[in-house]
Design an enzyme around this catalytic site. Structure first.
Site, PDB file in Angstrom:
ATOM      1  CG  HIS A   1      32.138  44.047  34.903  1.00 15.02           C
ATOM      2  ND1 HIS A   1      31.716  42.850  35.432  1.00 15.02           N
ATOM      3  CD2 HIS A   1      32.865  44.644  35.871  1.00 15.02           C
ATOM      4  CE1 HIS A   1      32.181  42.740  36.661  1.00 15.02           C
ATOM      5  NE2 HIS A   1      32.885  43.815  36.959  1.00 15.02           N
TER       6      HIS A   1
ATOM      7  CE  LYS B   1      36.390  37.335  44.393  1.00 18.59           C
ATOM      8  NZ  LYS B   1      36.252  35.877  44.222  1.00 18.59           N
TER       9      LYS B   1
ATOM     10  CE1 TYR C   1      33.927  40.172  43.558  1.00 18.02           C
ATOM     11  CE2 TYR C   1      35.794  41.288  42.568  1.00 18.02           C
ATOM     12  CZ  TYR C   1      34.959  40.201  42.642  1.00 18.02           C
ATOM     13  OH  TYR C   1      35.146  39.136  41.793  1.00 18.02           O
TER      14      TYR C   1
ATOM     15  CB  SER D   1      39.026  40.799  40.932  1.00 19.61           C
ATOM     16  OG  SER D   1      38.987  42.133  40.541  1.00 19.61           O
ATOM     17  CB  SER D   2      42.979  43.527  38.231  1.00 17.34           C
ATOM     18  OG  SER D   2      41.790  44.006  37.645  1.00 17.34           O
ATOM     19  CB  CYS D   3      39.246  45.616  41.946  1.00 15.78           C
ATOM     20  SG  CYS D   3      38.384  44.305  42.791  1.00 15.78           S
TER      21      CYS D   3
END
Ligand code: GDP
Length: 326
Positions: A187, A148, A144, A115-117
């Protein structure tokens, strides 16, 4: 980027979509229906992906050639912030079990989804893949993100130590059919669709939008993502992870206006500064993917219209209350 001469065709392969009931997994199953392959799925009741023995037994029995790791404990800004143990433990366990298990049974190719986070809160915008681990994470989703990051490093480590052809992809914020509409855990897009629809039906004067409306987000339609994932697994075979996005972002304020337009709500937007904004911006640099010719097809407004249709169908079918309990 892998060239065409490295093409790995999915034709005739046994493909495990781990997490096939989720939004990404079900989009992958839809996309793979166009490929002449055998799709394997493991039901949640039969295999708890957080239990190593169950995952290894399932892999030994079903022996996939290819694995997509689309299984994860996911949620929006509030869920992430309030259930740190679930987000960290579940995701570490799921990815460690699947990646190690896949290597043990000799899986030919595996794609891990992040994920981009994973990128630092203060990363340069748009964010290149190389920004990974160059700064502190956004605190509202660091649990999270840490899990990841560990997952993509696992793929890199198994490639380096064992020559495994495991790759990782990092999509921007996703939305589309199969999304979670429970307002506590969802979200922003499904939340705004559900809230704006309720406001329209209830003739309310305003819709409540969390935060200041100023943060920017990039949104990718989930069927564009699954197309990119199939594209990547057939062509890409390098250790560096790959960003997947549209290359464009908008403010939450603009998003809320577009959702209101799609839903047909004529009232006001009411911003709630007591709710968190999260990271200010996380636009992905998609040069790596773009350079090899893959591009997102679905414009945001068209994707939102499709998502709204899916919402209405599931509402009609009485499926959304189930989501709220999950
Ligand atoms: P994030 O990208 O990890 O921050 O995840 P979200 O999609 O949950 O939130 C994106 C942005 O939308 C944040 O700035 C939220 O404050 C904002 N937002 C506005 N209204 C809502 C809402 O009703 N639910 C959620 N989840 N976010 C909202």
């Amino acid at each position: 980027m892998g060239a065409i001469d490295k093409l790995y065709s999915l034709k005739g392969k046994r493909i495990w979509v781990a997490g096939h009931r989720g939004m990404v997994g079900s989009a992958l199953v839809r996309r793979l229906a166009d490929v002449d392959c055998q799709i394997l799925t493991a039901e949640r009741a039969a295999v708890d992906l957080r239990r190593q023995a169950q995952v290894e037994d399932w892999l030994a029995e079903h022996r996939p050639d290819v694995v997509f790791v689309a299984a994860a404990t996911v949620g929006g800004i509030l869920a992430n912030d309030t259930r740190p143990a679930d987000f960290l433990y579940d995701n570490l366990a799921i990815e460690a079990n699947i990646i190690h298990g896949a290597w043990r049974v000799g899986v030919e190719k595996l794609l891990f989804l992040g994920s981009s986070c994973i990128y630092p809160r203060e990363a340069p915008q748009p964010i290149p893949e190389g920004a990974l681990l160059t700064g502190a994470l956004e605190p509202t989703n660091e649990w999270y993100a840490i899990a990841k990051i560990a997952g993509l490093k696992l793929c890199e480590a198994y490639r380096r130590q064992h020559g495994a052809r495991f790759i990782s992809a990092m999509p921007s914020n996703l939305y589309g059919p199969g999304d979670n509409y429970d307002l506590e855990t969802s979200h922003v897009i499904p939340a705004l669709i559900a809230k704006t629809h309720a406001a329209k039906i209830g003739n309310q004067r305003s819709v409540r939008v969390w935060g200041s409306g100023r943060p920017r987000r990039e949104f990718l339609y989930v069927d564009d993502l699954s197309d990119a994932l199939v594209w990547l697994i057939e062509r890409y075979d390098d250790p560096e992870h790959v960003n997947i996005g549209t290359g464009k972002d908008i403010t939450i304020h603009e998003l809320a206006e577009t959702v209101a337009d799609v839903v047909g709500f004529r009232g006001r937007l009411q911003f709630d500064p007591s709710m968190p904004d999260g990271t200010f911006r996380k636009l992905l640099d998609v040069t790596r993917l773009d350079a090899c010719g893959w591009r997102a097809k679905t414009p945001l407004r068209a994707g939102l219209a499709l998502a709204y249709v899916d919402f209405l169908q599931r509402l009609e079918a009485g499926q959304l209350a189930e989501d709220a309990r999950a």
